[in-house]
Design a protein around this motif. Structure first.
Motif, PDB file in Angstrom:
ATOM      1  N   THR A 111      -8.158   1.433  -5.367  1.00 24.47           N
ATOM      2  CA  THR A 111      -7.794   2.845  -5.468  1.00 24.47           C
ATOM      3  C   THR A 111      -8.860   3.643  -4.728  1.00 24.47           C
ATOM      4  N   ASN A 117      -2.313  -2.990  -3.775  1.00 30.64           N
ATOM      5  CA  ASN A 117      -2.239  -4.026  -4.791  1.00 30.64           C
ATOM      6  C   ASN A 117      -1.891  -5.360  -4.148  1.00 30.64           C
ATOM      7  N   HIS A 134      -9.269  -2.580 -10.510  1.00 31.64           N
ATOM      8  CA  HIS A 134      -9.019  -1.637 -11.609  1.00 31.64           C
ATOM      9  C   HIS A 134     -10.289  -1.327 -12.392  1.00 31.64           C
ATOM     10  N   ASP A 190      -7.533  -5.269  -5.715  1.00 29.26           N
ATOM     11  CA  ASP A 190      -6.677  -4.085  -5.868  1.00 29.26           C
ATOM     12  C   ASP A 190      -7.559  -2.835  -5.768  1.00 29.26           C
ATOM     13  N   SER A 245       0.832  -1.207   0.000  1.00 26.84           N
ATOM     14  CA  SER A 245       0.000   0.000   0.000  1.00 26.84           C
ATOM     15  C   SER A 245       0.862   1.250   0.000  1.00 26.84           C
ATOM     16  N   SER A 264      -5.190   6.438  -1.331  1.00 24.46           N
ATOM     17  CA  SER A 264      -4.414   5.222  -1.121  1.00 24.46           C
ATOM     18  C   SER A 264      -4.535   4.304  -2.329  1.00 24.46           C
ATOM     19  N   GLN A 265      -3.508   3.501  -2.527  1.00 24.68           N
ATOM     20  CA  GLN A 265      -3.488   2.482  -3.570  1.00 24.68           C
ATOM     21  C   GLN A 265      -2.968   1.198  -2.948  1.00 24.68           C
TER      22      GLN A 265
END
Length: 438
Positions: A220, A210, A255, A218, A181, A207-208
């Motif tokens: 975003t 994966n 995504h 995942d 993150s 925040s991101q």
């Protein structure tokens, strides 16, 4: 003798006297009195500081509080009051030093930090213009069941009769996964040049995350809140604030756009004493969910979301703070089987080891949420409405590396129990990361 930090009433009463208005130099305090004080006796130092301030002896009050900080460097409220006293004494540089410590301390209560910010702005020559603050973080997590996969699922068979199928027989992503993150939070303030410190505040969180295997999770995330903040109480010593806000949220999963929300509400904070804060909020937002290949029926969850919370925080000692609170949420969704009412509560504690900005912070939190849904989902069980209980426990250890940089270790356990097996799961999380405040 009873320690002053074990008695919040004593701290509140003494500080109230210490920093109340008084006639200038109403009487002279014996200059030798300070020398007779036991340097290790914080309570005696507080009493002397109260007497000195009441008599207009600012130098004596400062000397007493400096003595308190020598033996108890975690007292951010004392740093704040020392900064205010140094302003009264005309020592602006030293006042700024103490006020900055109160503003930047990770252990400072929220309102104490705002009081210090207002006083610092005044010391710098004005409370207008833009200021920016915030934090950045990076970390890695490992979770036992990030997808919330159940051990079994229910599907409606002929005549609506439920059929229970083992989760092992279904193509449901399960098992441990790791993720990374990146993110941050920003607060942009515009001072309105009022003596009380009123401002317009924009809070932005991004925040991101994966995952290694469970890429459909995942995420975003972007959230923004903006609105004016009006402080209550005396100038430079606010007892709280009220803040109407406009809010917006965006979340993508795998995504693909998952939902967006727009709404508004009001936030407030009230400080009935030096050691007690009461904070709350209520908000209403319209959430629009979007269908995707992995989530073809997400739009059913869209609708109006109303939520609120109320938290009481008590400073039990120089090193320990506890919080108890409650929350509610009501969802009026596009489909009645996604509409629900939720009530819950939380309890938490923070303990500081070490000294001031170098303190190691240990946080422990526990929460409970009860959700009852309005109708049965005909594809899961045509006769049974969903209800569930969620329990969360969390421990966080924040270890300072510099005044602004810290390493964070976190562990949590979640249990989600439901009368429908589709929503019955548990998840264990361990995380390590670094955070930077500015």
């Amino acid at each position: 003798m009873r320690r002053v930090f074990g008695g919040s009433v004593c701290v509140s009463a003494v500080l109230a006297v210490l920093f109340s208005s008084s006639g200038l130099y109403a009487q002279e305090i014996d200059s030798t009195a300070a020398a007779k004080i036991n340097a290790d006796d914080a309570e005696q130092s507080f009493r002397y500081a109260a007497d000195a301030a009441a008599a207009g002896n600012i130098v004596g009050a400062i000397s007493a509080l400096e003595r308190v900080l020598q033996n108890n460097p975690d007292l951010d409220n004392v740093k704040l009051e020392l900064g205010l006293l140094y302003l009264r004494a005309g020592n602006v540089d030293l006042a700024k030093s103490y006020l900055r410590q109160a503003v930047n301390s990770p252990n400072a209560p929220g309102l104490a930090r705002e009081r210090a910010r207002i006083a610092l702005g005044s010391a710098n020559g004005g409370l207008g213009g833009f200021t920016l603050s915030g934090s950045l973080f990076a970390g890695a997590q490992v979770q036992s069941n990030p997808n919330g996969s159940p051990g079994a699922v229910s599907v409606a068979g002929a005549g609506g009769i439920p059929i229970i199928i083992s989760g092992d027989d279904l193509n449901i992503p399960r098992g441990t996964d790791v993720s990374a993150s990146l993110g941050g939070s920003l607060q942009l303030r515009y001072g309105l040049n009022s003596q009380r410190g009123n401002d317009i505040v924009a809070d932005i969180a991004l925040s991101q995350t994966n995952f290694n295997d469970t890429t459909e999770l995942d995420a975003t995330y972007v959230n923004a809140r903006i609105g004016p903040r009006f402080f209550t109480g005396p100038a430079n010593a606010p007892t709280g604030f009220i803040r109407p806000v406009v809010t917006g949220t965006f979340l993508a999963l795998g995504h693909a756009r998952y939902f967006g929300a727009l709404g508004g509400g009001v936030e407030f904070l009230f400080r009935p004493s030096k050691v007690t804060n009461i904070a709350g909020q209520i908000s209403v937002e319209k959430r629009d969910f979007h269908n995707s290949r992995r989530r073809p029926t997400a739009e059913e969850q869209g609708g109006t979301y109303t939520s609120g919370s109320l938290d009481l925080t008590q400073q039990l000692s120089a090193r320990m703070r506890v919080t108890v609170g409650g929350l509610f949420e009501h969802v009026d969704a596009n489909r009645s089987y996604w509409s629900r009412s939720t009530f819950g509560g939380q309890v938490g504690a923070l303990y500081a080891f070490g000294a001031g900005a170098k303190s190691v912070l240990l946080r422990a939190n526990g929460s409970y949420r009860r959700s009852d849904y309005d109708a049965a989902d005909p594809l899961v069980d045509a006769l049974k409405k969903r209800d569930e209980d969620r329990f969360d426990l969390e421990l966080l250890l924040s270890i300072p590396m510099t005044q602004r940089l810290s390493m964070d270790l976190r562990g949590s356990q979640a249990w989600n129990t439901s009368n429908l097996p589709n929503y019955d799961y548990k998840n264990t999380l361990g995380a390590v990361g670094v955070s930077y405040r500015f």
